[in-house]
Design a protein around this motif. Structure first.
Motif, PDB file in Angstrom:
ATOM      1  N   ARG A   1      -9.156  81.583   3.493  1.00  0.00           N
ATOM      2  CA  ARG A   1      -9.035  80.788   4.829  1.00  0.00           C
ATOM      3  C   ARG A   1      -9.408  81.779   5.861  1.00  0.00           C
ATOM      4  NH1 ARG A   1      -5.460  79.800   8.642  1.00  0.00           N
ATOM      5  NH2 ARG A   1      -3.782  80.784   7.313  1.00  0.00           N
ATOM      6  N   SER A   2      -8.775  82.763   5.931  1.00  0.00           N
ATOM      7  CA  SER A   2      -9.589  84.085   6.721  1.00  0.00           C
ATOM      8  C   SER A   2      -9.436  85.355   6.090  1.00  0.00           C
ATOM      9  CB  SER A   2      -7.965  84.190   7.935  1.00  0.00           C
ATOM     10  OG  SER A   2      -6.884  84.575   7.151  1.00  0.00           O
ATOM     11  N   GLY A   3     -10.077  86.176   6.804  1.00  0.00           N
ATOM     12  CA  GLY A   3     -10.575  87.330   6.128  1.00  0.00           C
ATOM     13  C   GLY A   3      -9.358  88.248   5.564  1.00  0.00           C
ATOM     14  N   ASN A   4      -8.007  87.915   6.084  1.00  0.00           N
ATOM     15  CA  ASN A   4      -7.135  89.057   5.830  1.00  0.00           C
ATOM     16  C   ASN A   4      -5.758  88.570   5.091  1.00  0.00           C
ATOM     17  OD1 ASN A   4      -6.044  87.253   7.623  1.00  0.00           O
ATOM     18  ND2 ASN A   4      -5.255  88.812   9.235  1.00  0.00           N
ATOM     19  N   GLU A   5      -6.152  87.472   4.327  1.00  0.00           N
ATOM     20  CA  GLU A   5      -5.025  86.773   3.526  1.00  0.00           C
ATOM     21  C   GLU A   5      -4.895  87.845   2.250  1.00  0.00           C
ATOM     22  OE1 GLU A   5      -5.806  82.770   2.834  1.00  0.00           O
ATOM     23  OE2 GLU A   5      -5.533  82.274   4.977  1.00  0.00           O
ATOM     24  N   TYR A   6      -5.990  88.084   1.550  1.00  0.00           N
ATOM     25  CA  TYR A   6      -5.879  89.056   0.260  1.00  0.00           C
ATOM     26  C   TYR A   6      -7.070  89.683   0.090  1.00  0.00           C
ATOM     27  CZ  TYR A   6      -8.561  85.101  -1.869  1.00  0.00           C
ATOM     28  OH  TYR A   6      -9.439  84.183  -2.143  1.00  0.00           O
ATOM     29  N   GLY A   7      -6.939  90.706  -0.549  1.00  0.00           N
ATOM     30  CA  GLY A   7      -8.194  91.592  -0.902  1.00  0.00           C
ATOM     31  C   GLY A   7      -7.736  93.000  -0.682  1.00  0.00           C
ATOM     32  N   PRO A   8      -8.794  93.980  -0.976  1.00  0.00           N
ATOM     33  CA  PRO A   8      -8.576  95.333  -0.981  1.00  0.00           C
ATOM     34  C   PRO A   8      -7.994  95.753   0.501  1.00  0.00           C
ATOM     35  CG  PRO A   8     -10.875  94.893  -1.054  1.00  0.00           C
ATOM     36  CD  PRO A   8     -10.029  93.538  -1.319  1.00  0.00           C
ATOM     37  N   LEU A   9      -8.491  95.027   1.479  1.00  0.00           N
ATOM     38  CA  LEU A   9      -8.147  95.620   3.100  1.00  0.00           C
ATOM     39  C   LEU A   9      -6.721  95.212   3.038  1.00  0.00           C
ATOM     40  CD1 LEU A   9     -11.163  94.762   5.038  1.00  0.00           C
ATOM     41  CD2 LEU A   9     -10.536  97.165   4.192  1.00  0.00           C
ATOM     42  N   THR A  10      -6.158  94.262   2.457  1.00  0.00           N
ATOM     43  CA  THR A  10      -4.727  93.815   2.712  1.00  0.00           C
ATOM     44  C   THR A  10      -3.840  94.445   1.666  1.00  0.00           C
ATOM     45  OG1 THR A  10      -5.556  91.687   3.626  1.00  0.00           O
ATOM     46  CG2 THR A  10      -3.370  91.700   2.687  1.00  0.00           C
TER      47      THR A  10
ATOM     48  N   SER B   1     -11.644  77.238  19.070  1.00  0.00           N
ATOM     49  CA  SER B   1     -12.798  77.097  18.026  1.00  0.00           C
ATOM     50  C   SER B   1     -12.918  78.630  17.666  1.00  0.00           C
ATOM     51  CB  SER B   1     -14.091  76.303  18.800  1.00  0.00           C
ATOM     52  OG  SER B   1     -14.669  77.008  19.961  1.00  0.00           O
ATOM     53  N   ILE B   2     -12.912  79.610  18.666  1.00  0.00           N
ATOM     54  CA  ILE B   2     -13.473  81.027  18.310  1.00  0.00           C
ATOM     55  C   ILE B   2     -12.340  81.635  17.125  1.00  0.00           C
ATOM     56  CG2 ILE B   2     -13.097  83.092  19.198  1.00  0.00           C
ATOM     57  CD1 ILE B   2     -14.268  82.057  21.839  1.00  0.00           C
ATOM     58  N   THR B   3     -11.026  81.069  17.395  1.00  0.00           N
ATOM     59  CA  THR B   3     -10.161  81.513  16.272  1.00  0.00           C
ATOM     60  C   THR B   3     -10.249  81.164  14.975  1.00  0.00           C
ATOM     61  OG1 THR B   3      -8.651  79.664  16.778  1.00  0.00           O
ATOM     62  CG2 THR B   3      -8.401  81.697  18.045  1.00  0.00           C
ATOM     63  N   VAL B   4     -11.058  80.152  14.699  1.00  0.00           N
ATOM     64  CA  VAL B   4     -11.472  79.516  13.382  1.00  0.00           C
ATOM     65  C   VAL B   4     -12.844  79.701  12.819  1.00  0.00           C
ATOM     66  CG1 VAL B   4      -9.476  77.776  13.155  1.00  0.00           C
ATOM     67  CG2 VAL B   4     -11.667  77.351  14.108  1.00  0.00           C
ATOM     68  N   ALA B   5     -13.479  80.540  13.683  1.00  0.00           N
ATOM     69  CA  ALA B   5     -14.938  80.853  13.250  1.00  0.00           C
ATOM     70  C   ALA B   5     -14.978  81.339  11.797  1.00  0.00           C
ATOM     71  CB  ALA B   5     -15.445  81.737  14.363  1.00  0.00           C
ATOM     72  N   GLY B   6     -15.895  80.522  11.102  1.00  0.00           N
ATOM     73  CA  GLY B   6     -16.280  80.930   9.718  1.00  0.00           C
ATOM     74  C   GLY B   6     -15.358  80.316   8.726  1.00  0.00           C
ATOM     75  N   GLU B   7     -14.208  79.616   9.130  1.00  0.00           N
ATOM     76  CA  GLU B   7     -13.100  79.360   8.299  1.00  0.00           C
ATOM     77  C   GLU B   7     -13.871  78.090   7.137  1.00  0.00           C
ATOM     78  OE1 GLU B   7      -8.845  76.776   8.201  1.00  0.00           O
ATOM     79  OE2 GLU B   7      -9.603  77.772  10.074  1.00  0.00           O
ATOM     80  N   ASN B   8     -14.261  77.284   7.932  1.00  0.00           N
ATOM     81  CA  ASN B   8     -15.025  76.216   6.946  1.00  0.00           C
ATOM     82  C   ASN B   8     -16.002  76.793   5.953  1.00  0.00           C
ATOM     83  OD1 ASN B   8     -13.821  74.208   8.400  1.00  0.00           O
ATOM     84  ND2 ASN B   8     -15.408  73.998   9.848  1.00  0.00           N
ATOM     85  N   TYR B   9     -16.684  78.038   6.354  1.00  0.00           N
ATOM     86  CA  TYR B   9     -17.560  78.561   5.367  1.00  0.00           C
ATOM     87  C   TYR B   9     -17.004  79.031   4.268  1.00  0.00           C
ATOM     88  CZ  TYR B   9     -20.735  81.917   3.494  1.00  0.00           C
ATOM     89  OH  TYR B   9     -21.573  82.790   2.633  1.00  0.00           O
ATOM     90  N   ARG B  10     -15.834  79.846   4.544  1.00  0.00           N
ATOM     91  CA  ARG B  10     -14.913  80.689   3.537  1.00  0.00           C
ATOM     92  C   ARG B  10     -14.543  79.433   2.587  1.00  0.00           C
ATOM     93  NH1 ARG B  10     -13.874  83.929   8.212  1.00  0.00           N
ATOM     94  NH2 ARG B  10     -12.280  82.683   8.642  1.00  0.00           N
ATOM     95  N   LEU B  11     -14.011  78.535   3.085  1.00  0.00           N
ATOM     96  CA  LEU B  11     -13.261  77.649   2.387  1.00  0.00           C
ATOM     97  C   LEU B  11     -14.513  76.974   1.276  1.00  0.00           C
ATOM     98  CD1 LEU B  11     -10.818  75.875   4.799  1.00  0.00           C
ATOM     99  CD2 LEU B  11     -10.400  77.389   2.989  1.00  0.00           C
ATOM    100  N   ARG B  12     -15.443  76.383   1.818  1.00  0.00           N
ATOM    101  CA  ARG B  12     -16.753  75.993   1.091  1.00  0.00           C
ATOM    102  C   ARG B  12     -17.149  76.868  -0.210  1.00  0.00           C
ATOM    103  NH1 ARG B  12     -19.015  74.251   6.229  1.00  0.00           N
ATOM    104  NH2 ARG B  12     -20.485  75.896   5.750  1.00  0.00           N
TER     105      ARG B  12
END
Length: 133
Positions: free
Chosen positions: A51-60, A35-46
């Motif tokens: 899904r995770s913070g490193n899929e796209y964006g300036p850091l990636t 459960s630790i590995t998916v922390a915040g996933e539901n919030y981000r999808l809603r």
């Protein structure tokens, strides 16, 4: 092998066995660590985020560094893979949009070329039952 070393190794083995038993007891009792590995996933999808913070964006997507003379860093293998995947997705979207436009054209042509229907041509339930009698 000296006696203190043998005694220490046997104690290490006993500690390892106790640890394994404790882990088995926790796993068997419904303890989960995933459960630790998916922390915040539901919030981000809603909220329409990745899904995770490193899929796209300036850091990636943006390089981490550049040369002192202003040249950009070489593109990484992972970035090349992401660019290739995004390009393939874009081509697929373009193909599907073209197919939708091609499917719309005959339908729009039928609608604009067909003559308008008058009220006398529209069959009402009362008129059709009188004609049947």
């Amino acid at each position: 092998m000296s006696l203190p070393l043998r005694k220490m190794l046997s104690q290490t083995g006993q500690i390892r066995n106790l640890y394994c038993l404790a882990v088995r007891a926790l796993v068997g009792s419904g303890f989960h660590s995933s459960s630790i590995t998916v922390a915040g996933e539901n919030y981000r999808l809603r909220h329409g985020l990745a899904r995770s913070g490193n899929e796209y964006g300036p850091l990636t997507d943006v390089p981490d560094w550049s040369f002192a003379d202003g040249r950009t860093a070489p593109v990484s293998k992972a970035q090349k893979h992401r660019n290739k995947r995004q390009y393939a997705i874009g081509l697929r979207i373009k193909t599907l949009l073209n197919e939708m436009d091609d499917a719309k054209e005959p339908t729009e042509a039928k609608i604009t070329t067909s003559p308008p229907v008058s009220e006398s041509q529209v069959a009402t339930p009362a008129a059709s039952t009188k004609a049947a009698q």
